[in-house]
Design a protein around this motif. Sequence first.
Motif, mmCIF file in Angstrom:
data_model
loop_
_atom_site.group_PDB
_atom_site.id
_atom_site.type_symbol
_atom_site.label_atom_id
_atom_site.label_comp_id
_atom_site.label_asym_id
_atom_site.label_seq_id
_atom_site.Cartn_x
_atom_site.Cartn_y
_atom_site.Cartn_z
ATOM 1 N N ALA A 37 0.820 -1.219 0.000
ATOM 2 C CA ALA A 37 0.000 0.000 0.000
ATOM 3 C C ALA A 37 0.850 1.265 0.000
ATOM 4 O O ALA A 37 0.548 2.236 -0.708
ATOM 5 C CB ALA A 37 -0.933 -0.014 1.200
ATOM 6 N N LYS A 38 1.937 1.280 0.784
ATOM 7 C CA LYS A 38 2.772 2.479 0.869
ATOM 8 C C LYS A 38 3.462 2.758 -0.461
ATOM 9 O O LYS A 38 3.600 3.913 -0.877
ATOM 10 C CB LYS A 38 3.806 2.308 1.978
ATOM 11 N N GLU A 39 3.913 1.707 -1.141
ATOM 12 C CA GLU A 39 4.570 1.882 -2.436
ATOM 13 C C GLU A 39 3.571 2.328 -3.499
ATOM 14 O O GLU A 39 3.908 3.108 -4.385
ATOM 15 C CB GLU A 39 5.256 0.579 -2.858
ATOM 16 N N LYS A 40 2.336 1.839 -3.407
ATOM 17 C CA LYS A 40 1.299 2.291 -4.330
ATOM 18 C C LYS A 40 1.093 3.792 -4.222
ATOM 19 O O LYS A 40 1.009 4.500 -5.229
ATOM 20 C CB LYS A 40 -0.025 1.567 -4.041
ATOM 21 N N GLU A 41 1.013 4.258 -2.973
ATOM 22 C CA GLU A 41 0.824 5.696 -2.757
ATOM 23 C C GLU A 41 1.991 6.485 -3.340
ATOM 24 O O GLU A 41 1.802 7.526 -3.961
ATOM 25 C CB GLU A 41 0.687 5.992 -1.264
ATOM 26 N N SER A 42 3.204 5.964 -3.153
ATOM 27 C CA SER A 42 4.390 6.644 -3.673
ATOM 28 C C SER A 42 4.366 6.713 -5.198
ATOM 29 O O SER A 42 4.668 7.759 -5.794
ATOM 30 C CB SER A 42 5.652 5.905 -3.202
ATOM 31 N N ILE A 44 1.718 6.602 -7.179
ATOM 32 C CA ILE A 44 0.651 7.504 -7.618
ATOM 33 C C ILE A 44 1.078 8.961 -7.471
ATOM 34 O O ILE A 44 0.828 9.793 -8.352
ATOM 35 C CB ILE A 44 -0.639 7.238 -6.822
ATOM 36 N N LEU A 45 1.751 9.287 -6.360
ATOM 37 C CA LEU A 45 2.182 10.672 -6.141
ATOM 38 C C LEU A 45 3.288 11.083 -7.104
ATOM 39 O O LEU A 45 3.338 12.224 -7.561
ATOM 40 C CB LEU A 45 2.660 10.849 -4.702
ATOM 41 N N LYS A 67 -1.813 16.250 5.471
ATOM 42 C CA LYS A 67 -3.015 15.421 5.503
ATOM 43 C C LYS A 67 -3.190 14.873 6.913
ATOM 44 O O LYS A 67 -2.221 14.505 7.576
ATOM 45 C CB LYS A 67 -2.895 14.252 4.520
ATOM 46 N N HIS A 83 0.249 14.023 8.466
ATOM 47 C CA HIS A 83 1.197 13.439 7.527
ATOM 48 C C HIS A 83 1.481 14.464 6.433
ATOM 49 O O HIS A 83 0.575 14.931 5.756
ATOM 50 C CB HIS A 83 0.620 12.158 6.915
ATOM 51 N N LEU A 85 3.015 15.609 2.909
ATOM 52 C CA LEU A 85 3.450 15.157 1.588
ATOM 53 C C LEU A 85 4.309 16.257 0.972
ATOM 54 O O LEU A 85 3.873 17.401 0.861
ATOM 55 C CB LEU A 85 2.238 14.885 0.695
ATOM 56 N N GLY A 106 -6.564 2.753 -10.926
ATOM 57 C CA GLY A 106 -6.791 2.473 -9.525
ATOM 58 C C GLY A 106 -7.539 1.195 -9.232
ATOM 59 O O GLY A 106 -7.496 0.689 -8.111
#
Length: 268
Positions: A37-42, A44-45, A67, A83, A85, A106
């Motif tokens: 999940a953390k890598e997915k967020e990275s 996408i950003l 956030k 958090h 970003l 997504g």
Amino acid sequence: MFFPFHDDNPTRRVAWVTYVIIALNAMIFLWFNYLPAKEKESVILRRGFVPARVGQIFHQKPIVESKMIPVFSPFFGKRVVRHDLIFPPDRKAIFISTITSLFLHGSWMHLIGNMWFLWIFGTNVEDRLGHGPFLFFYLLGGIFASIFHWTIDMGSFAPVIGASGAVAAVLGAYAITWPWARVHTLVFLFVFVTIIEVPALLVLGIWFAVQLMEGHAQLALNTSGGVAWWAHVGGFLVGMAMMPFLDVLMNGRRSQQSKTVPPAETPQ
């Protein structure tokens, strides 16, 4: 509710670019789907298109967005933590994100919906323009769709991902080039399902009207994130504008025959 699944518009050559784009999107989604999940967020950003970052092209300053994220702990229960970003002022990354965002999705439904419409309508546009020009058209349509979305929501930090803008450009190109092509469409009316043949202009016109209405509703509610409706609207309009120009450039002239109902055959 309607769902187009086939058109009666023949092609002369294999749409290799369309099929490669579909395969590439599927492979990237499979890779992305198995990331933590953390890598997915990275991803996408970094690889999604973030409208607020466009300003960094000019002022070259980092942007920090805060956030508030709920965190659950067996000892302290539910609490909310801040958090931050941080978006570095990387011009190259910002420009590249207008392309990479077109190949990230997504969910399975997000991917299948985009690729389904590309498969139905993209083959004819590629056949008309040729393989190389179609790839140029597809990518440029996606870039302009992102720019259109940015003009509507310049301060948004919500990353935009998906091929929707580029696919919308393909739909706009199809609508203006083959408005009377027959499209086989599933129509869902409460518990009844039927198949009808309707002109492409009607199917794609309804699709465009829905995007426009949803976009206006999003503006009225002053919300951001979710579906990038204005990228769809912008992509469709850009596709309608670019297709006649590229058609003339690649084929020498626009075939008026494709824009009218074919005449009936005369007996010998």
